[in-house]
Design a protein around this motif. Structure first.
Motif, short mmCIF file in Angstrom:
data_model
loop_
_atom_site.label_atom_id
_atom_site.label_comp_id
_atom_site.label_asym_id
_atom_site.label_seq_id
_atom_site.Cartn_x
_atom_site.Cartn_y
_atom_site.Cartn_z
N TYR A 27 37.32 47.28 35.24
CA TYR A 27 37.22 46.82 33.85
C TYR A 27 36.80 45.36 33.75
CZ TYR A 27 39.10 51.28 32.54
OH TYR A 27 39.27 52.63 32.36
N GLU A 28 36.98 44.58 34.81
CA GLU A 28 36.50 43.20 34.82
C GLU A 28 34.98 43.14 34.71
OE1 GLU A 28 38.48 44.43 37.37
OE2 GLU A 28 40.39 43.56 36.72
N VAL A 56 33.23 44.35 32.47
CA VAL A 56 32.84 44.14 31.07
C VAL A 56 32.54 42.66 30.84
CG1 VAL A 56 33.56 44.34 28.66
CG2 VAL A 56 34.13 46.16 30.29
N ARG A 57 33.38 41.78 31.39
CA ARG A 57 33.14 40.35 31.26
C ARG A 57 31.84 39.96 31.94
NH1 ARG A 57 35.88 36.08 34.57
NH2 ARG A 57 36.93 37.92 35.33
N GLY A 58 31.59 40.52 33.12
CA GLY A 58 30.34 40.25 33.82
C GLY A 58 29.13 40.73 33.03
N ARG A 68 28.93 40.92 29.76
CA ARG A 68 28.77 39.98 28.65
C ARG A 68 28.09 38.70 29.14
NH1 ARG A 68 31.77 40.68 23.91
NH2 ARG A 68 31.94 38.43 23.65
N GLN A 69 28.49 38.21 30.30
CA GLN A 69 27.88 36.99 30.85
C GLN A 69 26.41 37.23 31.19
OE1 GLN A 69 30.68 36.30 34.04
NE2 GLN A 69 31.95 34.96 32.77
N GLN A 88 24.54 37.28 27.93
CA GLN A 88 24.40 35.93 27.37
C GLN A 88 23.30 35.15 28.08
OE1 GLN A 88 27.83 33.30 27.67
NE2 GLN A 88 27.22 32.33 25.75
N ALA A 99 26.49 41.43 22.37
CA ALA A 99 27.60 41.39 23.33
C ALA A 99 28.70 42.38 22.95
CB ALA A 99 28.16 39.98 23.43
N SER A 153 29.69 45.38 25.39
CA SER A 153 31.08 45.54 25.80
C SER A 153 31.57 46.96 25.55
CB SER A 153 31.98 44.56 25.05
OG SER A 153 31.68 43.24 25.39
N THR A 205 32.46 49.56 28.51
CA THR A 205 33.85 50.04 28.53
C THR A 205 33.89 51.56 28.47
OG1 THR A 205 34.68 48.01 27.50
CG2 THR A 205 36.06 49.98 27.31
#
Length: 159
Positions: free
Chosen positions: A29-30, A32-34, A36-37, A40, A56, A60, A64
């Protein structure tokens, strides 16, 4: 692969294709942050930073959903080998497409929920609300699984 994206829209001029980028996402699940980055930095490189918030949010939700619903239960969640989920961003002069590939053949389903405070179950409703259109299609050939995509119209393209 992009034929469903053309339905009901003006034709895409091949000369109008600006760029595409993709990244593999680990089954955690981490990721998802990657995602988004990655989104961006890609949008900034394409000078589309003003689209970041909506894009974003959609990225996400799509990532997810792929991690939560499209991976087999026995998928190792700690390994980095052969990531089963991939994010693709494609930019044309007047359109941006976010697509997430996963190994499942199952149709993504928007689940009805009457509970507005529920922690989950609204992902595809958000995708539908923040993008101009979305859909999915099964993969063919050597790739198995499906792609779930969301389209954003850029600038002044008519709806």
């Amino acid at each position: 692969m992009l034929e469903p994206l053309r339905q009901g829209l003006p034709p895409i001029d091949p000369a109008a294709v600006s760029s595409s980028a993709s990244c593999a996402l680990p089954p955690r699940y981490e990721a998802v942050r990657g995602a988004r980055q990655f989104t961006q930095s890609t949008l900034a490189r394409w000078e589309l930073g003003e689209c970041f918030d909506d894009v974003a949010l959609v990225v996400s939700e799509l990532v997810t959903n792929a991690l939560r619903h499209a991976l087999p239960a026995d998928t190792p969640r700690g390994g980095e080998q052969d990531p089963p989920v991939r994010l693709h961003l494609m930019h044309w002069t007047s359109r941006l497409v976010c697509a997430v590939r996963d190994p499942s053949h199952e149709s993504p389903e928007a689940r009805e929920t009457d509970d507005c405070s529920a922690e989950s179950g609204r992902g595809l409703f958000l995708v539908d609300s923040f993008s101009d259109s979305w859909g999915w299609h099964p993969l063919a050939g050597t790739l198995s699984g499906k792609v779930v995509w969301a389209l954003f119209r850029l600038g002044g393209e008519q709806r």
